[in-house]
Design a protein around this motif. Structure first.
Motif, PDB file in Angstrom:
ATOM      1  N   PRO A  13       0.835  -1.211   0.000  1.00  0.00           N
ATOM      2  CA  PRO A  13       0.000   0.000   0.000  1.00  0.00           C
ATOM      3  C   PRO A  13       0.870   1.262   0.000  1.00  0.00           C
ATOM      4  CG  PRO A  13      -0.078  -1.120   2.135  1.00  0.00           C
ATOM      5  CD  PRO A  13       0.631  -2.033   1.188  1.00  0.00           C
ATOM      6  N   GLU A  14       0.396   2.307  -0.687  1.00  0.00           N
ATOM      7  CA  GLU A  14       1.180   3.552  -0.804  1.00  0.00           C
ATOM      8  C   GLU A  14       0.943   4.441   0.409  1.00  0.00           C
ATOM      9  OE1 GLU A  14       0.493   3.226  -5.608  1.00  0.00           O
ATOM     10  OE2 GLU A  14      -0.441   4.865  -4.454  1.00  0.00           O
ATOM     11  N   THR A  15       0.891   3.838   1.579  1.00  0.00           N
ATOM     12  CA  THR A  15       0.618   4.636   2.778  1.00  0.00           C
ATOM     13  C   THR A  15       1.903   4.724   3.606  1.00  0.00           C
ATOM     14  OG1 THR A  15      -0.079   2.528   3.713  1.00  0.00           O
ATOM     15  CG2 THR A  15      -1.830   4.023   2.969  1.00  0.00           C
ATOM     16  N   PHE A  16       2.001   5.787   4.395  1.00  0.00           N
ATOM     17  CA  PHE A  16       3.182   5.997   5.229  1.00  0.00           C
ATOM     18  C   PHE A  16       2.938   5.464   6.640  1.00  0.00           C
ATOM     19  CE2 PHE A  16       5.055   7.874   1.791  1.00  0.00           C
ATOM     20  CZ  PHE A  16       4.408   9.023   1.326  1.00  0.00           C
ATOM     21  N   THR A  17       4.033   5.157   7.325  1.00  0.00           N
ATOM     22  CA  THR A  17       3.924   4.571   8.680  1.00  0.00           C
ATOM     23  C   THR A  17       4.571   5.435   9.759  1.00  0.00           C
ATOM     24  OG1 THR A  17       5.873   3.302   8.036  1.00  0.00           O
ATOM     25  CG2 THR A  17       3.744   2.180   7.931  1.00  0.00           C
ATOM     26  N   GLY A  18       5.047   6.627   9.365  1.00  0.00           N
ATOM     27  CA  GLY A  18       5.517   7.562  10.396  1.00  0.00           C
ATOM     28  C   GLY A  18       7.035   7.619  10.490  1.00  0.00           C
ATOM     29  N   LEU A  19       7.625   8.217   9.463  1.00  0.00           N
ATOM     30  CA  LEU A  19       9.090   8.285   9.373  1.00  0.00           C
ATOM     31  C   LEU A  19       9.723   9.037  10.527  1.00  0.00           C
ATOM     32  CD1 LEU A  19      11.778   8.004   7.754  1.00  0.00           C
ATOM     33  CD2 LEU A  19      11.145  10.144   6.581  1.00  0.00           C
ATOM     34  N   LYS A  20      10.744   8.433  11.089  1.00  0.00           N
ATOM     35  CA  LYS A  20      11.586   9.122  12.080  1.00  0.00           C
ATOM     36  C   LYS A  20      13.017   9.068  11.543  1.00  0.00           C
ATOM     37  CE  LYS A  20       8.813   7.635  16.098  1.00  0.00           C
ATOM     38  NZ  LYS A  20       8.188   6.370  15.536  1.00  0.00           N
ATOM     39  N   ARG A 683       8.920   3.570   2.641  1.00  0.00           N
ATOM     40  CA  ARG A 683       8.706   4.289   1.363  1.00  0.00           C
ATOM     41  C   ARG A 683       9.566   5.550   1.372  1.00  0.00           C
ATOM     42  NH1 ARG A 683       4.829   1.593  -1.181  1.00  0.00           N
ATOM     43  NH2 ARG A 683       4.771   3.039  -2.957  1.00  0.00           N
ATOM     44  N   VAL A 684      10.876   5.342   1.293  1.00  0.00           N
ATOM     45  CA  VAL A 684      11.814   6.467   1.292  1.00  0.00           C
ATOM     46  C   VAL A 684      12.725   6.366   0.071  1.00  0.00           C
ATOM     47  CG1 VAL A 684      11.879   6.733   3.810  1.00  0.00           C
ATOM     48  CG2 VAL A 684      13.490   5.161   2.702  1.00  0.00           C
ATOM     49  N   VAL A 685      13.215   7.518  -0.382  1.00  0.00           N
ATOM     50  CA  VAL A 685      14.227   7.552  -1.445  1.00  0.00           C
ATOM     51  C   VAL A 685      15.396   8.379  -0.923  1.00  0.00           C
ATOM     52  CG1 VAL A 685      13.013   9.478  -2.594  1.00  0.00           C
ATOM     53  CG2 VAL A 685      14.737   8.150  -3.853  1.00  0.00           C
ATOM     54  N   LEU A 686      16.571   7.727  -0.850  1.00  0.00           N
ATOM     55  CA  LEU A 686      17.774   8.405  -0.335  1.00  0.00           C
ATOM     56  C   LEU A 686      18.399   9.207  -1.486  1.00  0.00           C
ATOM     57  CD1 LEU A 686      19.383   5.482   1.737  1.00  0.00           C
ATOM     58  CD2 LEU A 686      17.396   6.908   2.262  1.00  0.00           C
ATOM     59  N   MET A 687      18.559  10.503  -1.254  1.00  0.00           N
ATOM     60  CA  MET A 687      19.056  11.371  -2.333  1.00  0.00           C
ATOM     61  C   MET A 687      20.240  12.212  -1.871  1.00  0.00           C
ATOM     62  SD  MET A 687      15.728  12.952  -4.253  1.00  0.00           S
ATOM     63  CE  MET A 687      16.779  13.577  -5.607  1.00  0.00           C
ATOM     64  N   ASN A 688      21.071  12.603  -2.842  1.00  0.00           N
ATOM     65  CA  ASN A 688      22.181  13.522  -2.595  1.00  0.00           C
ATOM     66  C   ASN A 688      21.593  14.924  -2.423  1.00  0.00           C
ATOM     67  OD1 ASN A 688      24.018  15.673  -3.885  1.00  0.00           O
ATOM     68  ND2 ASN A 688      25.452  13.996  -3.446  1.00  0.00           N
ATOM     69  N   ARG A 689      22.061  15.627  -1.405  1.00  0.00           N
ATOM     70  CA  ARG A 689      21.437  16.930  -1.092  1.00  0.00           C
ATOM     71  C   ARG A 689      21.563  17.912  -2.264  1.00  0.00           C
ATOM     72  NH1 ARG A 689      19.026  19.045   2.951  1.00  0.00           N
ATOM     73  NH2 ARG A 689      19.417  17.650   4.711  1.00  0.00           N
ATOM     74  N   GLN A 690      22.678  17.889  -2.986  1.00  0.00           N
ATOM     75  CA  GLN A 690      22.858  18.796  -4.120  1.00  0.00           C
ATOM     76  C   GLN A 690      21.854  18.470  -5.226  1.00  0.00           C
ATOM     77  OE1 GLN A 690      24.917  21.491  -4.094  1.00  0.00           O
ATOM     78  NE2 GLN A 690      23.642  21.942  -5.916  1.00  0.00           N
ATOM     79  N   ASP A 691      21.614  17.193  -5.438  1.00  0.00           N
ATOM     80  CA  ASP A 691      20.602  16.799  -6.447  1.00  0.00           C
ATOM     81  C   ASP A 691      19.219  17.294  -6.027  1.00  0.00           C
ATOM     82  OD1 ASP A 691      22.144  13.521  -6.993  1.00  0.00           O
ATOM     83  OD2 ASP A 691      22.517  15.460  -7.952  1.00  0.00           O
ATOM     84  N   MET A 692      18.918  17.205  -4.726  1.00  0.00           N
ATOM     85  CA  MET A 692      17.609  17.679  -4.229  1.00  0.00           C
ATOM     86  C   MET A 692      17.470  19.168  -4.550  1.00  0.00           C
ATOM     87  SD  MET A 692      17.581  15.806  -0.512  1.00  0.00           S
ATOM     88  CE  MET A 692      16.341  16.948   0.168  1.00  0.00           C
ATOM     89  N   GLN A 693      18.567  19.881  -4.239  1.00  0.00           N
ATOM     90  CA  GLN A 693      18.543  21.342  -4.479  1.00  0.00           C
ATOM     91  C   GLN A 693      18.311  21.618  -5.967  1.00  0.00           C
ATOM     92  OE1 GLN A 693      21.666  22.853  -2.113  1.00  0.00           O
ATOM     93  NE2 GLN A 693      21.663  24.917  -3.102  1.00  0.00           N
ATOM     94  N   ASP A 694      19.069  20.936  -6.810  1.00  0.00           N
ATOM     95  CA  ASP A 694      18.932  21.151  -8.266  1.00  0.00           C
ATOM     96  C   ASP A 694      17.512  20.857  -8.735  1.00  0.00           C
ATOM     97  OD1 ASP A 694      22.248  19.778  -9.135  1.00  0.00           O
ATOM     98  OD2 ASP A 694      21.592  21.600  -8.045  1.00  0.00           O
ATOM     99  N   MET A 695      16.841  19.944  -8.028  1.00  0.00           N
ATOM    100  CA  MET A 695      15.483  19.560  -8.465  1.00  0.00           C
ATOM    101  C   MET A 695      14.399  20.274  -7.668  1.00  0.00           C
ATOM    102  SD  MET A 695      16.284  15.527  -8.810  1.00  0.00           S
ATOM    103  CE  MET A 695      14.712  15.102  -9.601  1.00  0.00           C
ATOM    104  N   GLY A 696      14.831  21.183  -6.783  1.00  0.00           N
ATOM    105  CA  GLY A 696      13.848  21.955  -6.004  1.00  0.00           C
ATOM    106  C   GLY A 696      13.099  21.083  -5.001  1.00  0.00           C
ATOM    107  N   LEU A 697      13.780  20.089  -4.490  1.00  0.00           N
ATOM    108  CA  LEU A 697      13.141  19.194  -3.520  1.00  0.00           C
ATOM    109  C   LEU A 697      13.640  19.478  -2.105  1.00  0.00           C
ATOM    110  CD1 LEU A 697      13.374  15.814  -5.493  1.00  0.00           C
ATOM    111  CD2 LEU A 697      11.309  17.182  -5.086  1.00  0.00           C
ATOM    112  N   GLN A 698      12.725  19.352  -1.131  1.00  0.00           N
ATOM    113  CA  GLN A 698      13.070  19.552   0.281  1.00  0.00           C
ATOM    114  C   GLN A 698      13.071  18.210   1.012  1.00  0.00           C
ATOM    115  OE1 GLN A 698      13.804  22.653   1.107  1.00  0.00           O
ATOM    116  NE2 GLN A 698      13.219  23.246  -1.002  1.00  0.00           N
TER     117      GLN A 698
END
Ligand code: SF4
Length: 767
Positions: A13-20, A683-698
């Motif tokens: 299911p595409e539901t979240f379980t409470g990321l910490k 349901r997490v995707v590990l990303m490089n912070r610079q890539d996040m910035q380039d893609m406007g993601l927080q």
């Protein structure tokens, strides 16, 4: 919507379980490993049953861990605990006292169960009796064993050709069951024997067979204690082979150094708090890796060639100081051509392709130059790539130039992730059996085995999808969740007239099924298996080629369970009838009868029944371990590989699927991945912070992941962005959740292994 019209979901299911989120750790195990082990075991099995199981786990006379294939010490085994946290979790999972039978399935429809996560499904307990899902049915119902076997027999006999049936094997299957399974399938008339090895170390098998004449690793556990340098590539031992950390710590204490090559700074590579030592409790003296190289996904081949380039340059500058010229001359072929190939390389380009700077490459080369006893270890991070076979051949090139194989303290170490995956292949579970093996079966059992190669995992999915195969039988495992292109594979399974799963616990492959479906509940590795009043034992082969006995001692949770060997014999009898050339009954009186026939058909198993009863079992022959290379030239072969860097389009990223620390293959024990600082969410995707910035993601943005290979749009919806120490343009996600993105057509050259470690994706904010 009525149950009849509901299509059971093939995905979580595409539901979240409470990321910490917390800081990633730089060491594995310690006291938390003890806590989590006991929490799982006592929580599932209870204190007494749990302690009973743990006291026998990996002990001589006990049972073999059903999880990974890391070897047990030949000599002294730990009196405290000869297992790791993940071994304990695997036992907890199997020794649980929870069970589900017809009553449970009467209340819970297939579609209803499919709306649960893999984690929740796995927590339902052991399957307590045989179950059947009729055509158009919405709920599994009880069926007798006799009726179940008759149905299988009738269906298999009704097929126009045996090649319309597929017989899958997961790596938990014992030697005895695996031998009987292949014998049944071949007397039935096909080589359609895909297995989980097709998805994990097939690339290693192909590369090592080509280069050294045997598809298995050459080192023993003892070799680790003599090694001067250990190189770990594309492997996360802290989670997937945790007792390896004890061996690494022991090797370091004897002067070895460690180079770790991995896109992620995995805790178990960086450090280890041995939970069996006071120092480990006090968090002292835990460092492991001396040099960590955080390369780009699929950067291993250019990195290895860059290192070799400097080694060859240093040798040219100081002849005889780097290479083992004697070994090269006497035991190898192809060195000169390979050397010329490497020396014409643009080393700066190689450095750019792998994402590692020249200084670090030079340091690695210096560590290798100064070592004569080198062990190279690897796992899925190498084998699940298009160029996996070339990369593994390059590792062998590196060892050959150093003469670091076929002697103590040196050699190849593909670390198997499933307890008997190597044993299953040795027993003949292979879609491309050798003529010699088929000749032996023909001679001993007086039947004509099929010679035409069968389907491996990817080919069988295609065959079911195209309607060329219509019966799917699985010996263990969770085929749907372990395989690529989840929705395509689901369509393939649903295309079948009959699907049969031999299982211990509920999983998603029971819920995505053929027009009819059967679940056959079997005994687990820790369960007592009694035939004619005598407790039987089975045997397994670990990563180092040691075959040892495994005897379960827990009272099974249900009286309706059968062992894998008995299930296979009764399936064979119901299908082949009285005219079968094989006397299946004898195998159901005592397993010595199975081993006696294995001895007649497979080299290396002489006096099997006698030697398997020895404490610690016995080693199978291994030419490359003894410096004998059974290649066409009788020499180890250098190989020329050309790295073709993966060019990504602007918005594209390269995704690798990984396991969390609370997971073994597709079995999800918990929702935490504490070494990486991720808790309570998958349901997490590990990303490089610079890539996040380039893609406007927080941080914590919710995104969808897409793949478009082969003109088919694949989407994994609702993943949470987590910034992580991962190289640019690389991302990581957990499987099976992200397997929907892995294209069926994206496979490794030569081994046909699904490429789960280098998938092109695009990331979009969820709408
Ligand atoms: S290292 Fe592997 S085989 Fe050993 S106990 Fe842990 S999971 Fe089991």
């Amino acid at each position: 919507m009525s149950e009849i019209n509901k299509i059971p979901s093939a995905e979580n299911p595409e539901t979240f379980t409470g990321l910490k989120l917390g800081p990633p750790m730089n060491r594995a195990a310690g006291i938390p490993a003890i806590y989590h082990s006991l929490k799982h075991v006592f929580g599932e099995a209870g204190v007494l049953r749990g302690l009973q199981a743990l006291s026998a786990l990996n002990q001589k006379g006990g049972f073999d861990c059903p999880s990974c294939a890391w070897p047990d010490p030949d000599d002294e085994r730990s009196g405290i605990a000869e297992y790791c946290e993940n071994g304990a979790k695997a036992v907890a999972d199997e020794a649980t006292q929870k069970k589900i039978g017809a009553e449970f399935f009467a209340k819970h429809s297939v579609a209803g169960l499919a709306s649960l996560s893999d984690y929740d499904l796995g927590k339902k307990g052991r399957i307590a009796e045989p179950l059947y899902l009729p055509p158009g049915g919405t709920h599994y119902q009880a069926i007798s064993w006799d009726n179940a076997f008759s149905k299988i027999g009738e269906t298999l006999r009704s097929l126009a050709s045996p090649h319309e049936a597929v017989f899958y094997t997961s790596g938990r299957t014992s030697n005895e069951a695996a031998f009987l399974y292949q014998l049944f399938v071949r007397t039935y008339g096909t080589n359609n024997l895909p297995d989980c090895s097709n998805m994990c170390h097939e690339s290693s098998g192909v590369a090592l067979s080509e280069a050294l004449g045997i598809g298995k690793g050459s080192v023993t556990l003892e070799d680790f204690y003599e090694a001067e340098l250990i190189i770990i590539l594309g492997q996360n031992p802290g989670t997937n082979h945790p007792r390896m950390l004890t061996a690494l710590q022991k090797a370091k204490a004897r002067g070895a150094r460690i180079i770790s090559i991995n896109p992620l700074p995995e805790a178990g590579l960086m450090g280890f708090n041995n939970p069996q030592t006071v120092k480990g409790w006090l968090n002292m003296d835990y460092a492991l890796t001396n040099l960590f190289l955080p390369l780009r996904i699929n950067g291993d081949l250019p990195l290895l060639q860059a290192i070799e380039y400097f080694l060859l340059k240093d040798e040219a500058a100081n002849p005889g100081t780097v290479l083992d010229l004697g070994f090269i001359h006497n035991h190898t072929s192809g060195f000169e051509e390979w050397r010329a190939h490497i020396l014409q390389k643009d080393v700066q380009a190689l450095s750019n392709d792998c994402g590692i700077g020249i200084p670090d490459i030079r340091e690695a080369a210096a560590m290798i130059a100064g070592s004569k006893k080198i062990i190279a270890c690897w796992a899925m991070g190498l084998t699940q790539h298009v160029n996996a076979v070339d990369t593994i051949r390059e590792i062998v090139n590196l060892l050959l130039m150093k003469g670091s194989i076929g002697k103590p303290g040196a050699g190849t170490c593909p670390v198997r992730g499933h307890s008997n995956v190597q044993g299953d292949r040795t027993m003949g579970i292979y879609e491309k059996p050798s003529p010699a093996f088929l000749d032996a079966l023909e001679k001993y059992f007086s039947f004509t085995p099929p010679r035409e190669h069968g389907y491996d995992v990817v080919d069988c999915i295609r065959a079911m999808h195209e309607g060329k195969a219509s019966v799917f039988i699985a010996m263990g495992g969770n085929f749907l969740s372990a395989t690529p292109d989840t929705l395509y594979t689901a369509e393939a399974l649903r295309n079948c007239s009959l699907t049969v799963q031999v299982s211990t616990k509920l999983n998603r492959s029971h819920l995505v099924h053929g027009r009819e479906a059967l679940i056959l509940p079997c005994l687990g590795r820790s369960d007592k298996d009694i035939l004619n009043g005598e407790t039987q034992f089975v045997s397994c082969e670990n990563s180092m080629g040691v075959v040892q006995a495994s005897k379960g001692m827990l009272t099974p949770v249900s009286p309706h369970l059968l062992s894998e060997p008995v299930i296979i014999c009764r399936m064979a009898m119901a299908t082949l009838g009285k005219d079968s050339p094989v006397h299946w009954e004898k195998y159901m009186t005592h397993y010595d009868a199975i081993r006696a026939d294995i001895e007649q058909c497979i080299p290396g198993f002489e006096r099997y029944n006698e030697r398997v009863r020895q404490d610690g079992g016995f080693y199978l022959p291994n030419g490359s371990r003894e410096g004998r290379f059974d290649t066409p030239l009788g020499k180890a072969l250098f190989h020329i590989a050309t790295a073709k860097p993966l060019e990504l389009e602007d918005a594209e990223l390269l995704m690798m699927t990984i396991r969390s620390h609370d997971q073994f293959n597709t079995t999800v024990y918990g929702l935490d991945d504490r070494y990486r600082g991720i808790r309570h969410e998958r349901r997490v995707v590990l990303m490089n912070r610079q890539d996040m910035q380039d893609m406007g993601l927080q941080d914590r943005d919710v995104v969808d992941l897409e793949n478009h290979d082969g003109g088919r749009r694949r989407v994994a919806k609702s993943f949470i962005v987590v910034p992580y120490a991962i190289p640019r343009k690389c991302v990581a996600t957990y499987f099976p959740e992200a397997n929907v993105l892995v294209p069926i057509g994206l496979v490794a050259e030569k081994s046909n292994t699904p490429v789960s470690k280098a998938v092109r994706i695009r990331i979009k904010k969820s709408t």
